[in-house]
Motif scaffolding. Structure first.
Motif, PDB file in Angstrom:
ATOM      1  N   ALA B  31       0.839  -1.202   0.000  1.00 55.54           N
ATOM      2  CA  ALA B  31       0.000   0.000   0.000  1.00 55.54           C
ATOM      3  C   ALA B  31       0.875   1.254   0.000  1.00 55.54           C
ATOM      4  O   ALA B  31       0.605   2.240  -0.705  1.00 55.54           O
ATOM      5  N   TYR B  32       1.934   1.198   0.789  1.00 59.93           N
ATOM      6  CA  TYR B  32       2.831   2.344   0.892  1.00 59.93           C
ATOM      7  C   TYR B  32       3.475   2.639  -0.459  1.00 59.93           C
ATOM      8  O   TYR B  32       3.524   3.787  -0.910  1.00 59.93           O
ATOM      9  N   LEU B  33       3.954   1.590  -1.109  1.00 62.46           N
ATOM     10  CA  LEU B  33       4.624   1.778  -2.400  1.00 62.46           C
ATOM     11  C   LEU B  33       3.665   2.331  -3.452  1.00 62.46           C
ATOM     12  O   LEU B  33       4.026   3.219  -4.235  1.00 62.46           O
ATOM     13  N   ALA B  34       2.426   1.824  -3.403  1.00 62.09           N
ATOM     14  CA  ALA B  34       1.444   2.317  -4.371  1.00 62.09           C
ATOM     15  C   ALA B  34       1.187   3.802  -4.137  1.00 62.09           C
ATOM     16  O   ALA B  34       1.132   4.608  -5.086  1.00 62.09           O
ATOM     17  N   GLY B  35       1.069   4.179  -2.861  1.00 62.18           N
ATOM     18  CA  GLY B  35       0.872   5.585  -2.529  1.00 62.18           C
ATOM     19  C   GLY B  35       2.051   6.425  -2.987  1.00 62.18           C
ATOM     20  O   GLY B  35       1.900   7.550  -3.471  1.00 62.18           O
ATOM     21  N   PHE B  36       3.248   5.868  -2.834  1.00 59.78           N
ATOM     22  CA  PHE B  36       4.454   6.590  -3.230  1.00 59.78           C
ATOM     23  C   PHE B  36       4.438   6.880  -4.725  1.00 59.78           C
ATOM     24  O   PHE B  36       4.707   8.004  -5.165  1.00 59.78           O
ATOM     25  N   ALA B 114       5.947   4.527  15.628  1.00 61.38           N
ATOM     26  CA  ALA B 114       6.592   4.766  16.923  1.00 61.38           C
ATOM     27  C   ALA B 114       6.865   6.250  17.141  1.00 61.38           C
ATOM     28  O   ALA B 114       7.380   6.938  16.263  1.00 61.38           O
ATOM     29  N   ASP B 115       6.518   6.737  18.323  1.00 59.06           N
ATOM     30  CA  ASP B 115       6.788   8.133  18.647  1.00 59.06           C
ATOM     31  C   ASP B 115       8.276   8.419  18.645  1.00 59.06           C
ATOM     32  O   ASP B 115       8.710   9.535  18.401  1.00 59.06           O
ATOM     33  N   GLY B 116       9.045   7.373  18.940  1.00 63.18           N
ATOM     34  CA  GLY B 116      10.492   7.552  19.055  1.00 63.18           C
ATOM     35  C   GLY B 116      11.154   8.032  17.781  1.00 63.18           C
ATOM     36  O   GLY B 116      12.261   8.559  17.812  1.00 63.18           O
ATOM     37  N   ILE B 117      10.493   7.844  16.649  1.00 67.43           N
ATOM     38  CA  ILE B 117      11.119   8.275  15.392  1.00 67.43           C
ATOM     39  C   ILE B 117      11.111   9.795  15.294  1.00 67.43           C
ATOM     40  O   ILE B 117      12.005  10.396  14.723  1.00 67.43           O
ATOM     41  N   THR B 118      10.083  10.395  15.888  1.00 73.10           N
ATOM     42  CA  THR B 118      10.008  11.851  15.865  1.00 73.10           C
ATOM     43  C   THR B 118      11.128  12.431  16.714  1.00 73.10           C
ATOM     44  O   THR B 118      11.273  12.079  17.880  1.00 73.10           O
ATOM     45  N   GLY B 119      11.920  13.281  16.109  1.00 71.02           N
ATOM     46  CA  GLY B 119      12.993  13.930  16.859  1.00 71.02           C
ATOM     47  C   GLY B 119      14.173  13.046  17.148  1.00 71.02           C
ATOM     48  O   GLY B 119      15.024  13.392  17.963  1.00 71.02           O
ATOM     49  N   VAL B 120      14.271  11.901  16.506  1.00 71.36           N
ATOM     50  CA  VAL B 120      15.367  11.002  16.835  1.00 71.36           C
ATOM     51  C   VAL B 120      16.699  11.593  16.399  1.00 71.36           C
ATOM     52  O   VAL B 120      17.704  11.461  17.089  1.00 71.36           O
ATOM     53  N   ASN B 121      16.715  12.288  15.275  1.00 69.05           N
ATOM     54  CA  ASN B 121      17.917  13.033  14.878  1.00 69.05           C
ATOM     55  C   ASN B 121      17.564  14.022  13.780  1.00 69.05           C
ATOM     56  O   ASN B 121      16.430  14.033  13.278  1.00 69.05           O
ATOM     57  N   ASP B 122      18.525  14.829  13.391  1.00 64.01           N
ATOM     58  CA  ASP B 122      18.256  15.896  12.427  1.00 64.01           C
ATOM     59  C   ASP B 122      17.946  15.373  11.042  1.00 64.01           C
ATOM     60  O   ASP B 122      17.358  16.064  10.225  1.00 64.01           O
ATOM     61  N   TYR B 123      18.370  14.177  10.746  1.00 65.80           N
ATOM     62  CA  TYR B 123      18.302  13.685   9.373  1.00 65.80           C
ATOM     63  C   TYR B 123      17.033  12.895   9.088  1.00 65.80           C
ATOM     64  O   TYR B 123      16.798  12.490   7.980  1.00 65.80           O
ATOM     65  N   THR B 124      16.271  12.646  10.139  1.00 68.04           N
ATOM     66  CA  THR B 124      15.131  11.757   9.992  1.00 68.04           C
ATOM     67  C   THR B 124      13.809  12.519  10.020  1.00 68.04           C
ATOM     68  O   THR B 124      13.575  13.350  10.899  1.00 68.04           O
ATOM     69  N   PHE B 125      12.979  12.237   9.034  1.00 67.89           N
ATOM     70  CA  PHE B 125      11.640  12.813   8.979  1.00 67.89           C
ATOM     71  C   PHE B 125      10.642  11.674   8.967  1.00 67.89           C
ATOM     72  O   PHE B 125      11.014  10.512   8.856  1.00 67.89           O
ATOM     73  N   ARG B 126       9.370  12.025   9.077  1.00 64.64           N
ATOM     74  CA  ARG B 126       8.385  10.968   8.939  1.00 64.64           C
ATOM     75  C   ARG B 126       7.298  11.427   7.984  1.00 64.64           C
ATOM     76  O   ARG B 126       7.043  12.612   7.844  1.00 64.64           O
ATOM     77  N   SER B 127       6.670  10.480   7.330  1.00 66.00           N
ATOM     78  CA  SER B 127       5.629  10.856   6.385  1.00 66.00           C
ATOM     79  C   SER B 127       4.243  10.472   6.894  1.00 66.00           C
ATOM     80  O   SER B 127       3.241  10.872   6.327  1.00 66.00           O
ATOM     81  N   GLY B 128       4.198   9.690   7.981  1.00 67.25           N
ATOM     82  CA  GLY B 128       2.897   9.270   8.492  1.00 67.25           C
ATOM     83  C   GLY B 128       2.582   9.902   9.833  1.00 67.25           C
ATOM     84  O   GLY B 128       3.220  10.848  10.258  1.00 67.25           O
ATOM     85  N   GLY B 289       2.842   6.982   1.742  1.00 71.95           N
ATOM     86  CA  GLY B 289       3.689   6.915   0.558  1.00 71.95           C
ATOM     87  C   GLY B 289       3.566   8.191  -0.264  1.00 71.95           C
ATOM     88  O   GLY B 289       4.555   8.742  -0.735  1.00 71.95           O
ATOM     89  N   PHE B 290       2.331   8.634  -0.364  1.00 69.98           N
ATOM     90  CA  PHE B 290       2.066   9.847  -1.153  1.00 69.98           C
ATOM     91  C   PHE B 290       2.841  11.030  -0.590  1.00 69.98           C
ATOM     92  O   PHE B 290       3.534  11.756  -1.302  1.00 69.98           O
ATOM     93  N   VAL B 291       2.742  11.198   0.726  1.00 63.36           N
ATOM     94  CA  VAL B 291       3.431  12.300   1.391  1.00 63.36           C
ATOM     95  C   VAL B 291       4.938  12.161   1.222  1.00 63.36           C
ATOM     96  O   VAL B 291       5.652  13.135   0.957  1.00 63.36           O
ATOM     97  N   ALA B 292       5.435  10.951   1.384  1.00 60.53           N
ATOM     98  CA  ALA B 292       6.873  10.739   1.255  1.00 60.53           C
ATOM     99  C   ALA B 292       7.349  11.221  -0.109  1.00 60.53           C
ATOM    100  O   ALA B 292       8.376  11.896  -0.223  1.00 60.53           O
ATOM    101  N   ALA B 293       6.579  10.890  -1.143  1.00 60.42           N
ATOM    102  CA  ALA B 293       6.970  11.311  -2.486  1.00 60.42           C
ATOM    103  C   ALA B 293       6.975  12.837  -2.600  1.00 60.42           C
ATOM    104  O   ALA B 293       7.900  13.431  -3.150  1.00 60.42           O
ATOM    105  N   GLN B 294       5.945  13.442  -2.002  1.00 64.23           N
ATOM    106  CA  GLN B 294       5.911  14.915  -2.049  1.00 64.23           C
ATOM    107  C   GLN B 294       7.131  15.509  -1.360  1.00 64.23           C
ATOM    108  O   GLN B 294       7.734  16.467  -1.829  1.00 64.23           O
TER     109      GLN B 294
END
Ligand code: ATP
Ligand code: ATP
Ligand code: MG
Ligand code: MG
Lengths: 291, 370, 359, 251, 235
Positions: B31-36, B114-128, B289-294
């Protein structure tokens, strides 16, 4: 009080499920010395077969349920017999390698199921009555637990009768110990092995369809998730002892229920602990024969 | 050789998508890939290029195994790629986040909650979305949480415990009395726990459950009469789970990240029609996936080949997407987005979701991760 | 067991030495094997894959010591790998220790745990031993998943890089990790070979064959078995530690029974009772495992009709089938096949026997 | 031959699940003595050996080795104290070569058999001893053969070689001649005689009466778990009860 | 049942067998007497047991094995046995996890097993019917092994060292039982106890290094001291 009743009866139901899975495993292991890691796959396949049939028939009637149970057994028996015939037979007297072949089969078959049916759980329907409850001493006991218990008792009796009233049990116990000597007594031991595997597989197939109703779903992981408990039950009960497996199933399940409820969800830890303790105190298990 | 010259700018940009195509989470991955794909089509107007530079997408299957994901990441980073996207499992996402930080590349994680992904480091973002947002949405079912009792019924895993923590932080912070009932992940019998819920009589039960056992769990709650005495809220999963709630389906208040008919806007229309053309269905994780692509397109457009510039371009970026207007919070890269209240309604033999109301992004903003 | 006259032993060691030197030079060379390796040998992706393969080879070797040499079928070997990985990870998180002291502390913990659990499990033999080890490993698995605060639960534990030397961090330094994995393999090999060839090794082999007989000769089998158990466990934990560094983290899969089964599969693939077999098995397994995934999602497979596509797009299906075929048609695994090819003889009977006895 | 008892059993008893296997057996064997143990099949001879060597634990009674009570000691402790035995059904290390089988035994005697810093060598002391023992029982030509594939009779010989290599002071031989080719019986008998003459104490179960009578100082007769008689060979052979229970009419 | 048999019921021609690639029986040919005991003799490791196992199809073999005029060398073991072959293996090979009664029951092939004979021969086994065969004494196991062969009506018996480990009293009984059996059924007997051979055997075959080195009268062999010394090593 009603909580205790509920814990006991649902524990019994869970124990019945464990026994349904363990019976075939214990039969094959006890007689043939093959710890069948593919047993879970027989179970899963039985469950899928039952579901495939049910969705083509009227999903929630008793007739469908019975038909799917029969089909599950038949498929389980067939696949198990084929496994014995094609894989296990070639490796006679090489127990570890037999076990390894079943490990390979388990890996491959689960992957194949995922390819065919996908990784998601598929939810199954059953006769209305099974999802209702019956009140016993203030506890609302789900009805399908009674189905589990009934089926487990029937399977136990069936296998015991098979072993008692046919020569197969004898031939196979002897054959596992010294296969060539059995043939030197004029007995075709290969046929007996196939028959026993088929019976174990039938028990697995039946267990699979019933498990899918217990959990409400089928998925490629269904059998595997139960397998480890089936192992534990088989070992605690005493290798090859069906009665032992039955007792151990109930003990394990009830212990698990109580520990989960009263001791903060430590059910599986307790079971594992029980296994270790039983083996260290009595290495042959509850009803296992002394080596 | 002649780096920095105009010709170089038109070189394709490599983007590596690492996610599950096989293994237990394969369906989410799909589903994620299709959205991407849909998102890429939307964000590049069907050209697959950004400012004339082609986006060269490679997809690697992690099969739900962190080892494979890390190996794949090291491989592409070693080839000099700067953008990694994806994965549905939180554990793997954290492993990739670690690689991103060590090697200073951009990483946009997938549906992993996981909440832990938010703010884990400067290089990491989330799309969901993240668990905080689920929990906060659940909180909207009881109006003002102050003084209410909330029971979190969850599996005793990082995911379950994360939800408990989130509930304590979000709802507890608003004055609710949050307790939890944690069930071992491998448990197969839920009847006694259902009894415990009935006995506790909270104002709201928030159920955080994942995996195939949910069918049996819901049946146990129904059978023991939980729904007769306590309001229950939970997250609505992907299409394949709609059948899991059984008899209880219409008695549960669902919070939802996304379902096919949740929104009505350009991006959503574009995604749904793209997916339909592909013979697919919009589902829970399509927007991720859609957001990630954007985000990839934005990063490349504004940042070129410079990872720091990409990060700068994404931080604080507000844009229109499938779920409406969403914002990448600058401080911790939390994805501020609306959520939904949904109910299941019978449709012949099966159930379909129906939007009750959209919950404003501000109402479910997670606290800033430190 | 090889017999006493080991004329060819020296030759083997020389061949091994040469192979190690070649392996050590790989990061400096530009060799490509399309389809097998993702890129040229100096690229980080390839080095990462090779390092992983070397680690699995080491792990298989440690299991070989337990199963092949000492005849102890354990279903819980993964526990010690996990103890190494999680132990080091947690020590680095919770204390201010730098890498080496942290390693030492973890080792001490592992030795204690292996000694205690080994003493307990070794009170039973055969399938009971397998089940007790499975039980302990299962307990470890439950503990890891239940305590996300310390272990990260199912999300796994990330490596705290603060106290890790820089030359182990980042993709550019993958080759340092590769060399570390190679060095570990050499160490594990030497330790295993040393132990096997020592008198204790012979005693443990004899114990595998006939425990009662060993006791009647006046030896305590328990001691040598425990020794083999602890050594194998410590080696596995070392592999776990390097794995933690290589992957910058670890996941609960490391504690699962599946993982032990994987190691068992590797050892059988390579050939039970053969050190070289274990190494070759580890390398081949890793390459297959990692590369089959790539194959499964390739376009070539996508274009096939469903009846071929569905099974072939599942890497585990291919691996499982391959494994079955090896067990059925290559008794003695890869090592056995090579031996038969080179000597023209059929499988030595004791190899089979050993598999039976271990039951 | 001194009269110091080196091995005694007193009121030894064993019951398994209600079946009396050994019934109040008392025996005292002097230093350097050779005792034959005979009796019908199932009389309890092997069981007596099992109890003495610690393979089984008695339900009653005491076993004393060189003045020390060893009833509760482990098998290996008794072996280290100088007790050696062979098994009625050959018990070997099937995957090890004949030489390795014997060398391990020799190693135990020499000490350091579980050392991790010592390696077995082709010419070390243990190997030399092992070769000598194999030669003694006539198995030199099979020293590199895996024990598991030896023929039945050869396995019997290997058992004895292993026993000799541990150099025990008290030896229990359980039917050493069973399955040994008739042509080799004399040679093996000679080996046993020499071992005995070098000062060791020997107990031997054997159904070959000519072997027993030619070798031993005394004969103990067991029947139904009891000690029926223990006397000189002549006296025992003359005993009617023994003839009836064990010998039958002479062939 | 007093038909007069004139032709050998079991004959072997050019039999070779190998174990794990090693030739242990080489070009062995002989005929059994139509009735009575044929002894197969030789020192340890010469291939006596292997010859019997090759006839039974328990190890790889080539050459001709004929039972009652029919080639059986391509048949699986259980078929050969069903033709009426009784086999007493060298190492007793009782099923130790089965009881004595189960061991015997497993061996019963025809509808009218000779239980009475077994009872007379080995009363001890009747007493111990419920005991696990693995806990029997060595001699008792030997009795079970013999009984398993004698319980059926066979056309030929292959017996490998039946008196090994038996008390002298029972050795006599077993010898007599074999003698009795041999009156109707030919017996191929491997035996180290020369007294027993002397008492039973009419014909003797001696092996050395897997080959036949003597095939003739048993009495002639045993009364010729030089020959016994040379072939069997007995002084
Ligand atoms: N578990 C048991 N239950 C009943 N009887 C048993 C059990 N274990 C052993 N026995 C009996 O104990 C007796 C002792 O046997 P033992 O092996 O000591 O005899 P033995 O004198 O060595 O005979 P042999 O000359 O045949 O080797 C046998 O009769 C055997 O059947
Ligand atoms: N599994 C095996 N692998 C290789 N060689 C074997 C195997 N079994 C037996 N042999 C060899 O075959 C030869 C013949 O053995 P066999 O058992 O037939 O001898 P035998 O005449 O019965 O001796 P004995 O009187 O000692 O019983 C021996 O040299 C033996 O070492
Ligand atoms: Mg005995
Ligand atoms: Mg023989």
């Amino acid at each position: 009080m009603s909580t205790i009743i509920l814990l006991l009866i649902t524990g019994l139901g869970l124990g019945a499920l464990y026994f349904l899975v363990a019976s075939g495993l214990s039969l094959i292991y006890g007689l043939m010395g093959v710890l069948n890691f593919a047993h879970g796959s027989f179970l899963t396949l039985g469950a899928f077969a039952g579901w495939e049939l049910a969705r083509r028939m009227d999903g929630s009637s008793w007739g469908t349920l019975i038909a799917s149970l029969v089909l599950g057994m038949a498929v389980g028996a067939f696949v198990a017999a084929a496994t014995e015939f094609l894989l296990i037979r070639r490796l006679y007297n090489r127990h570890i390698e037999q076990v390894l072949v079943t490990v390979g089969l388990a890996l491959a078959s689960v992957a194949l199921f995922e390819g065919i049916w996908g990784t998601d759980a598929i939810y199954v329907t059953a006769p209305e009555w099974l999802s209702q409850t019956t009140e016993i001493l203030g506890a609302r006991v789900p009805n399908d637990r009674f189905l589990m218990i009934g089926a487990a008792v029937l399977v136990l009796l069936g296998i015991v009768a098979f072993l008692r009233y046919t020569r197969f049990g004898l031939i196979i116990r002897a054959g596992v110990e010294n296969r060539s000597m059995v043939t030197a007594l004029g007995i075709d031991v290969r046929k007996a092995f196939t028959v026993v595997f088929a019976i174990g597989g039938a028990a697995a197939g039946l267990g699979g369809v019933l498990a899918s109703h217990y959990f409400g779903y089928v998925s490629p992981q269904l059998g595997g998730s139960l397998l480890i408990f089936a192992f534990i039950v088989t070992v605690i009960g005493g290798l090859g002892s069906l009665a032992g497996a039955a007792i151990a199933s109930v003990v394990v399940a009830v212990l698990q229920q109580f520990a989960n409820y009263f001791w903060g969800g430590t059910g599986d830890l307790m079971v594992v602990l029980l296994l270790a303790v039983v083996l260290l105190v009595r290495p042959t298990g509850i009803l296992g024969k002394k080596a | 050789v002649d780096s920095g010259s105009g010709g170089d700018d038109l070189a394709p940009v490599d983007v590596s998508v690492i996610t599950s195509q096989t293994g237990p989470l394969a369906a989410y991955g799909e589903a994620y890939l299709a959205g991407f794909d849909a998102g890429l089509d939307y964000a590049t107007d069907g050209t697959g290029t950004v400012d004339g530079r082609e986006l060269n997408i490679t997809i690697t299957d992690d099969a739900g195994d962190a080892d494979k994901a890390v190996t794949a990441a090291k491989d592409v980073i070693g080839q000099g790629q700067k953008i990694i996207v994806g994965t549905v499992s939180s554990g793997i996402a954290l492993a990739l986040a670690e690689q991103a930080e060590q090697n200073k590349v951009l990483y946009i994680s997938g549906p992993a909650a996981a909440d832990g992904i938010t703010g884990v480091n400067d290089y990491t973002f989330r799309s969901g979305r993240q668990s905080f947002q689920d929990v906060a949405t659940a909180g909207t079912f009881i109006g003002d949480p102050a003084g209410k009792s909330v029971l979190v019924f969850a599996q005793d895993t990082a995911f379950g415990q994360g939800n408990v923590a989130a509930a304590t932080a979000v709802l507890g912070g608003q004055g609710a009395d949050v307790t939890s009932l944690l069930v071992p992940e491998d448990a197969t019998e839920f009847t006694p726990f259902a009894q415990q819920i009935v006995d506790a009589q909270p104002d709201l039960v928030f159920v955080a459950w994942a995996g195939a056992t949910s069918g049996a769990m819901w049946e146990a709650l129904s059978q023991q009469g939980v729904f007769d005495s306590v309001p229950v809220a939970t997250g609505l999963g992907d299409v394949s789970t709609y059948g899991a709630y059984g008899a209880a389906s219409d008695q549960i208040s669902f919070l939802n990240h996304y379902f096919g008919g949740a929104t009505d806007n350009d991006a959503n229309a574009a995604m749904v029609s793209y997916l339909e053309a592909e013979g697919k269905q919009a589902d829970l994780f399509s927007p991720d996936g859609f957001v990630a692509a954007q985000m990839v397109v934005q990063a490349v457009r504004e940042g070129g080949d410079d990872v720091d510039a990409m990060i700068a371009a994404l931080e604080g970026w507000t844009f229109d997407s499938v779920k409406g207007s969403i914002t990448v919070r600058a401080e911790d890269h939390a994805m501020i987005q609306p959520m939904f209240q949904v109910s299941l309604v019978a449709d012949g033999d099966s159930w379909i979701p129906e939007l009750v109301t959209a919950v404003d992004a501000d109402a479910v903003t997670p606290p800033v991760a430190e | 067991m090889k017999s006493l006259s080991k004329l060819s032993q020296r030759t083997w060691w020389i061949v091994g030495g040469v192979l190690v030197v070649i392996a050590a030079l790989l990061p400096l060379l530009n060799i490509s094997i399309p389809g097998v390796l993702p890129g040229a040998t100096y690229t980080p992706g390839t080095l990462q894959l090779l390092a992983l393969a070397l680690l699995f080879a080491s792990l298989a070797l440690s299991y070989h010591l337990l199963f092949g040499t000492a005849g102890m079928l354990s279903f819980g070997h993964a526990l010690y790998f996990a103890l190494g990985a999680y132990g080091l990870g947690i020590v680095l998180h919770e204390t201010e220790l730098t890498l080496l002291p942290a390693l030492g502390l973890t080792l001490a913990i592992v030795i204690t745990a292996a000694y205690l659990l080994g003493s307990l499990s070794l009170r039973v033999t055969g399938i009971s031993f397998a089940m007790v080890t499975l039980a302990f490993a299962q307990a470890g698995n439950v503990l890891v998943r239940r305590n996300p605060g310390i272990t990260g639960g199912e999300e796994g534990l990330r490596l705290d890089t603060e106290h890790i030397p820089d030359f182990f961090i980042g993709v550019v330094n993958t080759r340092n990790l590769y060399w570390l994995a190679l060095a570990l393999l050499v160490v594990v090999f030497v330790v295993v070979a040393w132990f096997e060839n020592s008198r204790a090794g012979h005693a443990v082999t004899a114990t595998r064959e006939n425990e009662l007989r060993v006791r009647v000769l006046g030896l305590r089998p328990f001691g040598v078995k425990l020794m083999a158990f602890v050594i194998a466990s410590v080696l596995a934990s070392l592999v776990g530690m390097v794995h933690l560094l290589l992957q910058s983290g670890t996941t609960p899969r490391a504690t699962s029974a599946d993982f032990t089964l994987t190691i068992l599969v590797i050892v059988v693939l390579g050939g039970v009772g053969s050190r070289w077999g274990a190494i070759v098995g580890g390398i081949i397994y890793t390459l297959l495992d990692q590369r089959l995934t790539a194959l499964a999602s390739s376009d070539a497979i996508d274009g096939l009709p469903a009846i071929l596509r569905i099974p072939l797009s599942e890497p585990l299906f291919i691996l499982g089938t391959l494994f079955i075929l090896v067990v059925l048609f290559l008794p003695g695994g890869i090592a056995g096949a090579v031996q038969r090819l080179s000597t023209g003889t059929s499988l030595a009977p004791q190899k089979r026997q050993r598999l039976e006895e271990a039951e | 031959m001194s009269n110091q008892p080196v091995l005694t059993v007193e009121h030894l008893a064993l019951t398994i699940g209600g079946a009396v296997i050994i019934d109040d057996v008392s025996l005292s064997i002097a230093q350097g003595e050779m005792l034959g143990v005979i009796g019908p099949n199932g009389a309890g001879k092997t069981t007596l050996f099992n109890l003495i060597s610690g393979v089984m634990t008695p339900t009653g009674g005491v076993v004393t080795l060189e003045g020390r009570d060893v009833t509760n000691q482990s098998i290996d402790a008794r072996a280290r104290a100088g007790l050696g035995r062979t098994f009625q059904t050959s018990s070997l290390f099937p995957a090890l070569s004949a030489l390795e089988n014997v060398r391990l035994a020799a190693q135990v005697k020499l000490g350091g058999a579980t050392s991790v810093i010592h390696f077995p060598r082709a010419h070390d002391k243990a190997t030399t001893i092992a070769r000598a023992r194999l030669d003694e029982v006539g198995l030199s030509h099979h020293s590199e053969t895996e024990a598991g594939v030896l023929s039945h009779g050869d396995k019997r010989k290997l058992e004895i070689a292993m026993l000799l290599a541990t150099d025990p002071s008290v030896i229990l031989l359980d039917e050493p001649m069973a399955g040994v080719a008739s042509g080799d019986v004399a040679g093996l008998t000679e080996v046993i005689r020499q071992v005995h003459q070098s000062g060791r104490t020997v107990l031997m179960v054997e159904h070959h009466m000519d072997v027993v009578l030619g070798l031993v100082d005394r004969v103990a007769v067991m029947h139904h778990g009891q000690l029926l008689a223990c006397d000189t060979p002549d006296a025992v052979m003359a005993d009617e009860a023994v003839q009836k229970a064990y010998l039958g009419a002479p062939l | 049942m007093t038909e007069i048999v004139t032709e050998s019921i079991l004959s072997v021609a050019g039999l070779s067998a190998s174990i794990a690639g090693q030739q242990v029986v080489e070009d062995v040919s002989f005929e059994m007497l139509p009735v009575g005991v044929t002894a197969l003799l030789g020192r340890n490791g010469v291939g006596k047991t292997s010859t019997l196992r090759a006839i039974m199809g328990l190890i790889e073999r080539s050459g001709e094995v004929t039972i009652a005029g029919q080639r059986v060398d391509r048949e699986p073991t259980h078929r050969i046995v069903q033709r009426g072959v009784g086999y007493v293996p060298e190492d007793r090979e009782v099923f130790s996890s089965l009881t004595v009664a189960e061991n015997l029951r497993l061996a019963e092939r025809d509808s009218s097993p000779n239980r009475q004979l077994i009872h007379e021969l080995f009363p001890d086994l009747t007493d111990r019917a419920g005991q696990l065969a693995g806990t029997l004494s060595g001699g008792q196991q030997q009795m079970v092994s013999l009984a398993r062969a004698l319980v059926n009506d066979n056309r030929v018996l292959l017996v490998d060292e039946p008196t090994k480990g038996l008390a002298p009293l029972i050795v006599m009984d077993v010898a007599k039982a074999l003698e009795r059996a041999a009156q109707t059924v030919p017996v191929l007997l491997v035996e180290q106890n020369l007294q027993v051979v002397r008492m039973l055997a009419e014909k003797a075959i001696v092996l050395e290094g897997g080959r036949v080195v003597y095939d003739g009268s048993a009495e002639e062999l045993l009364s010729n001291e030089a020959l016994t010394k040379e072939l069997l090593g007995v002084a």
